[in-house]
Write an enzyme that holds these catalytic residues in place. Sequence first.
Site, mmCIF file in Angstrom:
data_model
loop_
_atom_site.group_PDB
_atom_site.id
_atom_site.type_symbol
_atom_site.label_atom_id
_atom_site.label_comp_id
_atom_site.label_asym_id
_atom_site.label_seq_id
_atom_site.Cartn_x
_atom_site.Cartn_y
_atom_site.Cartn_z
ATOM 1 N N ASP A 127 -10.864 11.693 -28.430
ATOM 2 C CA ASP A 127 -12.141 12.870 -27.458
ATOM 3 C C ASP A 127 -11.941 13.699 -28.528
ATOM 4 O O ASP A 127 -12.694 14.813 -28.006
ATOM 5 C CB ASP A 127 -11.455 12.770 -26.136
ATOM 6 C CG ASP A 127 -12.469 12.330 -25.734
ATOM 7 O OD1 ASP A 127 -13.615 11.972 -25.230
ATOM 8 O OD2 ASP A 127 -12.446 11.451 -24.253
ATOM 9 N N LYS A 157 -19.032 1.281 -22.525
ATOM 10 C CA LYS A 157 -17.297 1.766 -23.890
ATOM 11 C C LYS A 157 -16.730 0.383 -24.281
ATOM 12 O O LYS A 157 -17.038 -0.334 -25.415
ATOM 13 C CB LYS A 157 -17.342 2.973 -23.601
ATOM 14 C CG LYS A 157 -17.691 4.114 -23.969
ATOM 15 C CD LYS A 157 -16.583 4.664 -23.678
ATOM 16 C CE LYS A 157 -16.980 6.437 -22.222
ATOM 17 N NZ LYS A 157 -16.474 7.346 -21.967
ATOM 18 N N GLN A 206 -11.653 9.877 -19.024
ATOM 19 C CA GLN A 206 -13.111 10.322 -18.970
ATOM 20 C C GLN A 206 -13.300 11.232 -17.844
ATOM 21 O O GLN A 206 -12.468 11.057 -16.859
ATOM 22 C CB GLN A 206 -13.792 8.991 -17.570
ATOM 23 C CG GLN A 206 -14.815 9.270 -17.237
ATOM 24 C CD GLN A 206 -16.150 8.258 -18.065
ATOM 25 O OE1 GLN A 206 -15.949 7.829 -18.974
ATOM 26 N NE2 GLN A 206 -16.977 9.419 -18.382
HETATM 27 N N1 MHF Z 1 -13.531 11.976 -22.406
HETATM 28 C C1 MHF Z 1 -14.533 11.984 -21.975
HETATM 29 N N2 MHF Z 1 -14.837 11.934 -23.349
HETATM 30 C C2 MHF Z 1 -16.572 12.022 -23.452
HETATM 31 O O1 MHF Z 1 -17.003 11.863 -24.107
HETATM 32 C C3 MHF Z 1 -17.934 11.733 -21.705
HETATM 33 C C4 MHF Z 1 -16.564 11.995 -20.658
HETATM 34 N N3 MHF Z 1 -15.509 11.696 -20.440
HETATM 35 N N4 MHF Z 1 -17.608 11.674 -19.468
HETATM 36 C C5 MHF Z 1 -19.337 11.998 -19.153
HETATM 37 C C6 MHF Z 1 -19.370 12.275 -20.736
HETATM 38 C C7 MHF Z 1 -21.051 11.768 -20.827
HETATM 39 N N5 MHF Z 1 -21.116 11.040 -22.120
HETATM 40 C C8 MHF Z 1 -22.495 10.257 -22.808
HETATM 41 C C9 MHF Z 1 -21.681 8.980 -23.802
HETATM 42 C C10 MHF Z 1 -22.943 8.599 -23.397
HETATM 43 C C11 MHF Z 1 -23.874 7.983 -22.697
HETATM 44 C C12 MHF Z 1 -25.109 7.326 -23.525
HETATM 45 O O2 MHF Z 1 -24.578 5.859 -24.058
HETATM 46 N N6 MHF Z 1 -26.301 7.520 -23.051
HETATM 47 C C13 MHF Z 1 -26.981 5.934 -23.301
HETATM 48 C C14 MHF Z 1 -27.934 5.496 -21.923
HETATM 49 C C15 MHF Z 1 -26.758 5.814 -21.054
HETATM 50 C C16 MHF Z 1 -27.132 4.638 -19.053
HETATM 51 O O3 MHF Z 1 -28.930 4.686 -19.724
HETATM 52 O O4 MHF Z 1 -27.249 5.577 -18.574
HETATM 53 C C17 MHF Z 1 -28.462 7.037 -23.604
HETATM 54 O O5 MHF Z 1 -29.445 6.387 -25.062
HETATM 55 O O6 MHF Z 1 -28.162 7.959 -23.648
HETATM 56 C C18 MHF Z 1 -24.344 9.447 -22.142
HETATM 57 C C19 MHF Z 1 -22.766 10.302 -21.779
HETATM 58 C C20 MHF Z 1 -19.969 11.073 -22.108
HETATM 59 N N7 MHF Z 1 -18.966 11.841 -21.899
#
Ligand code: MHF
Length: 297
Positions: free
Chosen positions: A121, A54, A98
């Site tokens: 959020d 992020k 988070q």
């Molecule tokens: N306050 C808060 N807001 C959120 O939106 C949030 C949290 N907490 N806690 C965790 C969860 C999980 N979230 C996320 C956000 C982005 C990805 C992401 O970018 N995933 C990528 C791969 C990441 C990797 O390889 O480790 C993807 O392609 O899915 C995953 C989970 C957001 N989430």
Amino acid sequence: MSATVIDGKAFAATVRAKVAGHVARLKEENGITPGLAVVLVGQDPASQVYVRSKGKMTVEVGMNSYEHKLEADTSEAELLALIDKLNSDPAVHGILVQLPLPKHLDEDLVINAIDPAKDVDGFHISNVGLLGTGQKSMVPCTPLGCLMMLRDHHGSLSGMDAVVIGRSNIVGKPMAQLLLGDSCTVTIAHSRTKDLPDVVRRADIVVAAVGRPEMVPGDWIKPGATVIDVGINRVDAGDGKTRLVGDCHYDSCAEVAGAITPVPGGVGPMTIACLLANTLTACCRANGLAEPEGLTA
Ligand SMILES: Nc1nc(=O)c2c([nH]1)NC[C@@H]1CN(c3ccc(C(=O)N[C@@H](CCC(=O)O)C(=O)O)cc3)CN21
Ligand SMILES: NC(=O)c1ccc[n+]([C@@H]2O[C@H](COP(=O)([O-])OP(=O)(O)OC[C@H]3O[C@@H](n4cnc5c(N)ncnc54)[C@H](OP(=O)(O)O)[C@@H]3O)[C@@H](O)[C@H]2O)c1
């Protein structure tokens, strides 16, 4: 049938490029740089990865990124004091705490201490209420990203049968509100739902937000339906390594579905892009400027 793959990674890049364009203009014409503060309590390694990516993307779109890493044993009073400080800091337009928080901290109390105007959020009760009543609000990033992909793929969602599996405050419930807002007929399923396969089989749109690796098999999917897989599950890859899988069994679902989002590369990148879009929107609202179009629900 072999499903169209909805490329969230590519879509997210276009959203971030739009955000970056607006940020550049804000800086040039108004001398304002949007700022996003991310608060991480404790050392959860998975959370640290999200915070890092992020932070990197925040800077890439030209915004300021403020990271606050607190010890796992931080007291509620200390955390609330930090939120207070960020609430009154004019350089901070968005605040993300988070989740999950360590057990000794009251999540509802902490989230509701954030200034709703900076709640990028969309978890503050004011924003939840505004979304539920169809008023202008901050929309939770993951459901917003899913909605953007669905609208892009289908054009109108009006009259479609949608099933959301999962009723969490961060994904399932706001997702259902957004689908209802777009005139879908919405069913919310959860762990007590009877005959889940039958419920899912009725759906033109399936959003899976459960947190159970590959729980939804292809034979639950109506032929031609759109599958949005929110799940992010780390599983053993067999060779001492791990890999990410969604809540849907990708190969069997992709055989039946009309369209499907992959994991990784689907909803995840859209979540981060929407967080940046929300930060930009919050910054424009805070400064009485016109909001960018196409970046909110
Ligand atoms: N306050 C808060 N807001 C959120 O939106 C949030 C949290 N907490 N806690 C965790 C969860 C999980 N979230 C996320 C956000 C982005 C990805 C992401 O970018 N995933 C990528 C791969 C990441 C990797 O390889 O480790 C993807 O392609 O899915 C995953 C989970 C957001 N989430
Ligand atoms: N891609 C992203 O950006 C992103 C963002 C957030 C979360 N996620 C991922 O999405 C998944 C869900 O996250 P969340 O925070 O919403 O999870 P959560 O708070 O744990 O909620 C899970 C929901 O699934 C339901 N459920 C559990 N087992 C079930 C079953 N066997 N059948 C039907 N429903 C069942 C639960 O029902 P009850 O309410 O009855 O217990 C609950 O409502 C996780 O994998 C998470 O990592 C991804």
